[in-house]
Design an enzyme around this catalytic site. Sequence first.
Site, PDB file in Angstrom:
ATOM      1  N   SER A 138       0.803  -1.223   0.000  1.00 14.65           N
ATOM      2  CA  SER A 138       0.000   0.000   0.000  1.00 14.65           C
ATOM      3  C   SER A 138       0.837   1.275   0.000  1.00 14.65           C
ATOM      4  CB  SER A 138      -0.947   0.002   1.199  1.00 14.65           C
ATOM      5  OG  SER A 138      -0.230  -0.177   2.396  1.00 14.65           O
TER       6      SER A 138
ATOM      7  N   HIS B 218      -4.854  -3.718  -2.798  1.00 13.25           N
ATOM      8  CA  HIS B 218      -4.465  -2.744  -3.828  1.00 13.25           C
ATOM      9  C   HIS B 218      -4.285  -3.371  -5.210  1.00 13.25           C
ATOM     10  CE1 HIS B 218      -3.979   0.738  -1.185  1.00 13.25           C
ATOM     11  NE2 HIS B 218      -3.678  -0.167  -0.265  1.00 13.25           N
TER      12      HIS B 218
ATOM     13  N   LYS C 264     -11.578   0.198  -2.285  1.00 19.05           N
ATOM     14  CA  LYS C 264     -10.529   0.846  -3.082  1.00 19.05           C
ATOM     15  C   LYS C 264     -10.948   0.871  -4.553  1.00 19.05           C
ATOM     16  CE  LYS C 264      -7.410   0.696   0.581  1.00 19.05           C
ATOM     17  NZ  LYS C 264      -6.773  -0.141   1.552  1.00 19.05           N
TER      18      LYS C 264
HETATM   19  C1  PLP Z   1      -7.027  -0.386   2.970  1.00 21.85           C
HETATM   20  C2  PLP Z   1      -6.468  -1.680   3.364  1.00 21.85           C
HETATM   21  C3  PLP Z   1      -7.153  -2.525   4.218  1.00 21.85           C
HETATM   22  C4  PLP Z   1      -8.427  -2.092   4.910  1.00 21.85           C
HETATM   23  O1  PLP Z   1      -9.510  -2.032   4.051  1.00 21.85           O
HETATM   24  P1  PLP Z   1     -10.754  -1.082   4.435  1.00 21.85           P
HETATM   25  O2  PLP Z   1     -11.886  -1.639   3.650  1.00 21.85           O
HETATM   26  O3  PLP Z   1     -10.372   0.296   4.020  1.00 21.85           O
HETATM   27  O4  PLP Z   1     -10.950  -1.203   5.908  1.00 21.85           O
HETATM   28  C5  PLP Z   1      -6.621  -3.771   4.481  1.00 21.85           C
HETATM   29  N1  PLP Z   1      -5.451  -4.153   3.947  1.00 21.85           N
HETATM   30  C6  PLP Z   1      -4.738  -3.342   3.134  1.00 21.85           C
HETATM   31  C7  PLP Z   1      -3.454  -3.815   2.562  1.00 21.85           C
HETATM   32  C8  PLP Z   1      -5.219  -2.072   2.819  1.00 21.85           C
HETATM   33  O5  PLP Z   1      -4.506  -1.271   2.039  1.00 21.85           O
END
Ligand code: PLP
Length: 346
Positions: A183, A211, A243
């Site tokens: 990330s 991601h 995302k």
């Molecule tokens: C954003 C993210 C999460 C959390 O997801 P949300 O739906 O925003 O709570 C988990 N793991 C990774 C690697 C992330 O980048």
Amino acid sequence: MRLPADELEEIRKADLLRHTRPFFPRPGASVQDHAGRTLANFSSNDYLGLASSSQDLRDTMAKAARDLGPGAASSRLICGSHPAHHHVEDTLASFFSAPAALAFSSGFAAALGTLTSLLRKGDTVILDKLCHASLVDGARLSGATLRVFPHNHLDKLERLLRSSRESSLASARVLVVTEAVFSMDGDRAPLAEIVALKDRYGALLLLDEAHAFGILGHNPGRGLADLLGLSRNIDVHLGTLSKAAGVAGGFVAADRPTIDLLTNRARSFIYSTAPPPALAATAARALDIIASPDGDLRRQRLWQNLRLFADITRAPATPRTRISPRLRSRSFTRRVQLSVTRRPAP
Ligand SMILES: *Cc1c(COP(=O)(O)O)cnc(C)c1O
């Protein structure tokens, strides 16, 4: 007793103070800040523009809210398991070539619930150093022995796997946890090598596709494991609908016993109100778009924009990712925003 204000002062002194500021979404990839300035937004995870600029998703959500109402009003296990949730889960399972899937209210909740369900004292969890906070917290909360290997360092991972196997009971679980696309640095896990290692040492692998989902894939948007033909070698797929999918919610895809175990053990699933069914219906539509020609077009635009970005910033072209570590620094983001807004229209 320690005062919150004193702690805040320490955070401030370390120049790490965070606060929330209102941002107003603008059409396209822009936001208006509190001072009324319109800024090009390089900081969001809306990789495909589905959150900001899909009329289809907006219409879907509006209709779903009218048809299904605003909330689920109960946990999934009490009376909140709407068919819309089951439909999203079936679609996600097929995306990951997995027998089953379970939806959570967020990716964070999915990570916490999964790691604490699969691991207990006596087990070992081996994490990449750059794993997301939700994975670290889930690992800590599980009570398992926590080991960390330097980012993408296969030799160290192998040493940890060997020593974990030697020092734990045969019945103990050893779980390797890593991310598909990281990330903050935007690079990828050496997945084929990690799969080979976890198989050699009889460990399980949890892969967080947060991601990569919606972006990478041999089949459109299904993630890094799919791109490499390794979907069936991943024991637990984790991801988020917040995302690239542009909505909200987390999920896990795995074999049926694992999903059934989560349904029985994952406290962030059991003791939390189900996400609104209207949100699930919207997420299902987002998955349709990701797998459609519209999704292909959006991914093409993403790669084009990435090349344009590399050109403008003279950053080394990294056509495989859309996360730039430099971009994650605020001063750099400002410089890029200026150069993009000053660039004459083509
Ligand atoms: C954003 C993210 C999460 C959390 O997801 P949300 O739906 O925003 O709570 C988990 N793991 C990774 C690697 C992330 O980048």
